[in-house]
Design an enzyme around this catalytic site. Structure first.
Site, mmCIF file in Angstrom:
data_model
loop_
_atom_site.group_PDB
_atom_site.id
_atom_site.type_symbol
_atom_site.label_atom_id
_atom_site.label_comp_id
_atom_site.label_asym_id
_atom_site.label_seq_id
_atom_site.Cartn_x
_atom_site.Cartn_y
_atom_site.Cartn_z
ATOM 1 N N GLU A 166 -4.795 -10.859 -1.398
ATOM 2 C CA GLU A 166 -4.609 -9.755 -0.552
ATOM 3 C C GLU A 166 -5.631 -9.564 0.406
ATOM 4 O O GLU A 166 -6.582 -8.818 0.661
ATOM 5 C CB GLU A 166 -4.714 -8.614 -1.410
ATOM 6 C CG GLU A 166 -3.740 -8.481 -2.884
ATOM 7 C CD GLU A 166 -3.930 -7.144 -3.393
ATOM 8 O OE1 GLU A 166 -4.802 -6.457 -3.335
ATOM 9 O OE2 GLU A 166 -2.948 -7.126 -4.101
ATOM 10 N N GLU A 353 0.579 -10.533 -9.210
ATOM 11 C CA GLU A 353 0.142 -9.098 -9.888
ATOM 12 C C GLU A 353 1.287 -8.317 -9.798
ATOM 13 O O GLU A 353 2.053 -7.996 -8.876
ATOM 14 C CB GLU A 353 -0.898 -8.581 -9.358
ATOM 15 C CG GLU A 353 -2.255 -9.505 -9.214
ATOM 16 C CD GLU A 353 -3.308 -8.801 -8.241
ATOM 17 O OE1 GLU A 353 -3.326 -7.548 -8.223
ATOM 18 O OE2 GLU A 353 -4.328 -9.634 -7.969
HETATM 19 C C1 GBH Z 1 -4.779 -5.254 -6.477
HETATM 20 O O1 GBH Z 1 -4.766 -4.555 -5.392
HETATM 21 C C2 GBH Z 1 -5.951 -6.175 -6.374
HETATM 22 O O2 GBH Z 1 -5.506 -7.697 -6.287
HETATM 23 C C3 GBH Z 1 -6.668 -6.087 -8.106
HETATM 24 O O3 GBH Z 1 -7.904 -6.824 -7.869
HETATM 25 C C4 GBH Z 1 -6.540 -4.544 -8.579
HETATM 26 O O4 GBH Z 1 -7.265 -4.460 -9.696
HETATM 27 C C5 GBH Z 1 -5.094 -4.231 -8.627
HETATM 28 O O5 GBH Z 1 -4.592 -4.686 -7.434
HETATM 29 C C6 GBH Z 1 -4.949 -2.536 -8.933
HETATM 30 O O6 GBH Z 1 -5.731 -2.033 -7.987
HETATM 31 O O7 GBH Z 1 -2.455 2.249 2.156
HETATM 32 O O8 GBH Z 1 -4.648 2.979 1.748
HETATM 33 O O9 GBH Z 1 -3.076 4.089 0.365
HETATM 34 C C7 GBH Z 1 -4.219 -3.447 -5.368
HETATM 35 C C8 GBH Z 1 -3.477 -3.591 -3.911
HETATM 36 C C9 GBH Z 1 -2.705 -2.256 -1.894
HETATM 37 C C10 GBH Z 1 -3.282 -0.863 -3.941
HETATM 38 C C11 GBH Z 1 -2.571 -0.904 -1.049
HETATM 39 C C12 GBH Z 1 -3.304 0.591 -3.037
HETATM 40 C C13 GBH Z 1 -2.543 1.192 -1.116
HETATM 41 C C14 GBH Z 1 -3.710 1.463 -0.013
HETATM 42 N N1 GBH Z 1 -3.547 -1.919 -3.293
HETATM 43 N N2 GBH Z 1 -2.377 0.086 -1.762
HETATM 44 S S1 GBH Z 1 -3.432 2.607 1.069
#
Ligand code: GBH
Length: 448
Positions: A166, A353
């Site tokens: 990511e 994931e």
């Molecule tokens: C993943 O990221 C990670 O890879 C992992 O480490 C983590 O524990 C897991 O998910 C659970 O969180 O546009 O600012 O509102 C999560 C990725 C992508 C989650 C963007 C929140 C919205 C952000 N994220 N999302 S925002």
């Protein structure tokens, strides 16, 4: 509805990340990472939680492998801590750090579990940050060298590799929104960080190929963006195409460059970079949690993680159920994600994931009957099946996460595991969802 069977060879597993589970922050010569520094900063994480101990997987990995085997996991996706392997992020290697991943890989193989290694899941060595971090070009070269060190040691036994997890989060949550390490709020720096993450990815692809890696991938958290077409185009550019353009087309989309020109002169993009970034890969890993909804709304503040989106409202429809993170539940977004990626990138896909935090209630034995998580996983697997039926080339599915762990800014207050971790004793207790998932794996599908 009949039974659902997944294609022959479709793989099942679970994922974790080094900083979220390993602990042992000062053990055997590990250097500090930006997450050690950030999580020790007052107010940065819930209750000031840090990953210093986490699940103590560094010392418990043997039992954790036994647990994975008992669940029938075919694959385990983990990440390698750069500062454990190379405490300063450049120069000397820490033999004890590399040896840990050696033992982990050997243990997995002995248990019949295929390791999938990710080189970077956000734990940048602090020393590299002190030299400028991802906004500095040199970090990409340091990452390429680190990739060579790790691949030379492990690629004889690890076939499946990812460079980055990511990069959107690393760049935009870390350098624009400031809610992840290193906690910066500088949009210009976030675009430079994104570029150098991509360049580092390309250099690491070369390192992995040179070491004989069989399958090389990157893991993206592409957003499924729903709403007003004009707002969708902008946010799709900032969340997805800023990465997938360089990776799959060898060029930044012109609308994204134009938009970002408000924050940067793009002088970090140098001749030849796009050739390195667009090296062919074998698989695209996709992490899915929920879609993003956007619409024009006068006075809306926009999202700090998406620079220049003032006037866009990011709220999800209020009628959707939500997880403990407050994230809307929309399984259909997962089939949309897979079908879009299948249409646009021409590369095999895997879900690297997918999962959810819920308000787990443990009984006196620590057992959690997480019917909500089972329903979440079940509906999302049906969405994967739907995408496959419609033609998407999806090779496997990994649940996030194997066990409860350090959920970044949320600390230990949010639990994503299919296995509960008792943070007082370190004990692992499979939840109902783990038993359910073991059954899915045994049947290679779902029964209705
Ligand atoms: C993943 O990221 C990670 O890879 C992992 O480490 C983590 O524990 C897991 O998910 C659970 O969180 O546009 O600012 O509102 C999560 C990725 C992508 C989650 C963007 C929140 C919205 C952000 N994220 N999302 S925002």
């Amino acid at each position: 509805m009949g039974d659902i069977r997944f294609p022959d060879g479709f793989f099942w597993g679970a994922a974790t990340a080094a900083y979220q589970i390993e602990g042992a922050a000062d053990t055997d010569g590990r250097g500090p990472s930006i997450w050690d520094t950030f999580s020790a900063t007052p107010g940065a994480t819930a209750h000031g939680h840090t990953g210093r101990i986490a699940c103590d997987h560094y010392h418990r990995f043997g039992d954790d492998i036994t647990l994975m085997k008992s669940l029938g996991l075919q694959r385990y996706r983990f990440s390698i801590s750069w500062p454990r392997v190379q405490p300063d992020g450049s120069g000397p290697v820490n033999p004890a750090g590399l040896a840990f991943y050696d033992r982990l890989v050997d243990g997995l193989l002995e248990a019949g579990i295929t390791p999938m290694a990710t080189l970077y899941h956000w734990d940048l060595p602090q020393a590299v940050h002190n030299c400028g971090g991802w906004p500095a070009r040199d970090t990409a070269y340091r990452f390429g060298e680190y990739a060579t060190i790790v691949a030379d040691r492990l690629a004889d036994r690890v076939a499946d590799w990812s460079t980055l997890n990511e990069p959107w989060c690393a760049a935009f949550l870390g350098y624009a929104a400031g809610i992840h390490a290193p906690g910066m709020t500088d949009p210009g720096a976030s675009f430079a960080a994104a570029h150098h993450l991509l360049l580092g990815h390309g250099l690491a692809v070369d390192s992995l190929r040179a070491a004989g890696a069989e399958s090389v991938s990157i893991v993206l958290n592409n957003s499924v963006v729903r709403g007003d077409p004009e707002a969708v185009k902008l946010v799709d550019g900032l969340a997805n195409r800023v990465f997938t353009g360089p990776l799959f087309d060898g060029a930044y989309p012109s609308d994204v460059l134009e938009h970002a020109a408000r924050f940067t002169d793009h002088s970090f993009i140098q001749d030849g970079d796009l050739d390195v970034i667009s090296r062919p890969i074998d698989l695209l890993g996709l992490n899915y949690y929920n879609p993003t909804w956007v619409r024009r709304k006068a006075g809306a503040p926009g999202s700090a993680a998406h620079p220049g989106t003032e006037g866009i409202d990011f709220s999800a429809p209020s009628d959707l159920d939500r997880t403990a993170m407050g994230w809307p539940i929309d399984a259909g977004g997962l089939s949309d994600l897979l079908l879009q990626a299948h249409r646009d990138y021409g590369v095999p896909l895997a879900i690297t994931e997918n999962g959810a935090a819920f308000d787990d209630k443990a009984d006196a034995d620590g057992y959690v009957d997480d019917v909500d998580r089972v329903a979440f996983l079940d509906s999302h697997l049906r969405a994967v099946d739907e995408a496959i039926t419609k033609g998407a080339d999806v090779r496997g599915y990994l649940a996030w996460s194997l066990m409860d762990n350090f959920e970044w800014a949320e600390g230990y207050t949010k639990r994503f595991g299919i296995v509960r971790v008792d943070y007082d004793t370190g004990r692992r207790i499979p939840k109902a969802s783990a038993e359910w998932y073991a059954n899915v794996i045994r049947h290679h599908g779902l029964s209705t």
